[in-house]
Design an enzyme around this catalytic site. Sequence first.
Site, mmCIF file in Angstrom:
data_model
loop_
_atom_site.group_PDB
_atom_site.id
_atom_site.type_symbol
_atom_site.label_atom_id
_atom_site.label_comp_id
_atom_site.label_asym_id
_atom_site.label_seq_id
_atom_site.Cartn_x
_atom_site.Cartn_y
_atom_site.Cartn_z
ATOM 1 N N LYS A 127 0.849 -1.193 0.000
ATOM 2 C CA LYS A 127 0.000 0.000 0.000
ATOM 3 C C LYS A 127 0.882 1.240 0.000
ATOM 4 O O LYS A 127 1.512 1.567 1.005
ATOM 5 C CB LYS A 127 -0.930 0.047 1.210
ATOM 6 C CG LYS A 127 -1.886 1.248 1.145
ATOM 7 C CD LYS A 127 -2.298 1.700 2.512
ATOM 8 C CE LYS A 127 -2.973 3.066 2.470
ATOM 9 N NZ LYS A 127 -2.105 4.152 1.956
ATOM 10 N N GLU A 185 8.136 15.664 16.646
ATOM 11 C CA GLU A 185 8.600 15.581 15.264
ATOM 12 C C GLU A 185 7.749 16.526 14.417
ATOM 13 O O GLU A 185 6.589 16.247 14.119
ATOM 14 C CB GLU A 185 8.479 14.148 14.737
ATOM 15 C CG GLU A 185 9.065 13.980 13.354
ATOM 16 C CD GLU A 185 8.983 12.549 12.853
ATOM 17 O OE1 GLU A 185 9.947 12.068 12.249
ATOM 18 O OE2 GLU A 185 7.939 11.910 13.070
ATOM 19 N N GLY A 215 1.642 3.490 14.001
ATOM 20 C CA GLY A 215 2.454 2.348 14.405
ATOM 21 C C GLY A 215 1.903 1.659 15.639
ATOM 22 O O GLY A 215 1.858 0.420 15.706
ATOM 23 N N CYS A 265 12.437 11.363 8.326
ATOM 24 C CA CYS A 265 12.350 10.781 9.664
ATOM 25 C C CYS A 265 13.633 10.945 10.461
ATOM 26 O O CYS A 265 13.597 11.055 11.686
ATOM 27 C CB CYS A 265 11.993 9.303 9.555
ATOM 28 S SG CYS A 265 13.119 8.339 8.520
ATOM 29 N N GLU A 312 9.028 1.664 11.543
ATOM 30 C CA GLU A 312 9.934 2.815 11.603
ATOM 31 C C GLU A 312 9.051 4.034 11.771
ATOM 32 O O GLU A 312 8.324 4.403 10.858
ATOM 33 C CB GLU A 312 10.805 2.892 10.347
ATOM 34 C CG GLU A 312 12.007 3.807 10.518
ATOM 35 C CD GLU A 312 11.681 5.240 10.172
ATOM 36 O OE1 GLU A 312 11.330 6.001 11.100
ATOM 37 O OE2 GLU A 312 11.770 5.589 8.999
#
Length: 502
Positions: free
Chosen positions: A192, A402, A250, A302, A267
């Site tokens: 995906k 982040e 996640g 990231c 990740e």
Amino acid sequence: MSLTVQQHRAQVGLQDGSLFVDGQWRQARSGKTWTHLHPATQEPVGTFPVADAEDVDEAVRAARRAFDEGPWPNLPAGQRVKILHRYADLLRENADELRGLQALDNGVPLSFGNVYAASVDAAADVFDHHAGWIDKAGGETLPGYQGGEHLAMTLREPIGVAAAILPWNAPFLLYAQKIAPALAAGCTVVLKPSEYATFVVLRMVELLADAGVPDGVVNVVTGTGEPTGGALIGHELVDKISFTGSREVGKRIVEVSAATLKRVSLELGGKSPAIVFPDTDASLAGMTAMGMVTLGLSGQGCVVCSRALVHRDVYDEFLTAAEMIAGSVTYGDPFDPAVLSSPLINDKQLHRVLGFVESGKQDGARLITGGDRPDGELGAGNFVNPAIFADVDNKMSIAQQEIFGPVLSVVPFSDEDEAVRLANDTEYGLGAGVFTADAQRAFRVSRRLRAGTVGINGFQVEPHLPFGGYKQSGLGREGGRSSFESYTELKTVLMPLTDEMM
């Protein structure tokens, strides 16, 4: 800005997208589609299907058949080696087209395609690397522990059907880091792509058949997190999930995977520190750190060192160099070689970044430059002028969260112990940078950092190295042997060598 999406679409031959199931391209059963808007202008780029649970089920079952009944897991190692090497060559041969498709997907400029980590060459190298593991997927032969004549051995076998869920920011490398080890191990895949970087992934999948990958081995379901991603991660016939993206998603994957104990690789991003000691070239460190935050992806990476921990003796020198890089950024048409940085991927991310800028001001950080939107025709796109905050307290949200945008938070420190404490004072642990001329200090500090990858006086992504994070930056590693082995199960076999029972 001269970007005309339809002209560039014709230039690279972009076609509207389709699902790819069991070797066939088709539309979603529901007929639902997604229209992707270019982040630089909000012009429509193209449409693709939104797969629902029925489409996902067909794709997973195709992958299941290809694994249980098809040739791929049992194909001789030498043949799979040749197919993956052939595919790597096809990626390189079609690199110009693929870079153009990426520019239409996520706005990453063609000028950034020469940076190895963001290049088609990097993806091809990952496939070449993992092709090398195919004929080395051996186990061990071990002596009997309790006596008796018997043989004990271990075997590595493919895990089964893998669900690979990609982000939008680095489709070349992250596609390769998931698909290459899965295919090398003998797994089949349902992929995906992100709805914000779909077209380039569809073209890379199309090239798999040209390389000789059989039908059903790799299937693609396009669409959004719901319904498409949700149906995929929860499917009972999926054996492993590999995901790169947000920490929140996640954690959801871990919850859903528990029902069938799927293997999971995650990740989930980071807030990587760049630690600048006074014995280094602070100007070079400032240019390097700010370059990661602004050039190419505009901080939408990231492992970007978006948190600079700078010794007080070289603090001003660092800020001056970082500000110079911020002022050199150019925005616009990603096909223009003079354009160095991309827009933010969508309107939601644009307002999220602007919100962090306001938060930094309110918390008392000193805004050196940027943080506003460009004037003129660039105002139609998702652009933010690169921001530098000085005098940041490590507890501020701009130092802890982040941001995923062109914002650098600069935190002062006085000694090595303080630097390490500040660096580790985060929920993330993906990457870090250490800038020093002292080799002993470089290694000493690297050992103390709770991060998956530490770059000393620079940072590089290479296909044979494991990549992943500590703490809430994820689970497992991508790249290298550990990545290949994560798509395998380890089986123990015991065999008597006499007629006596063991």
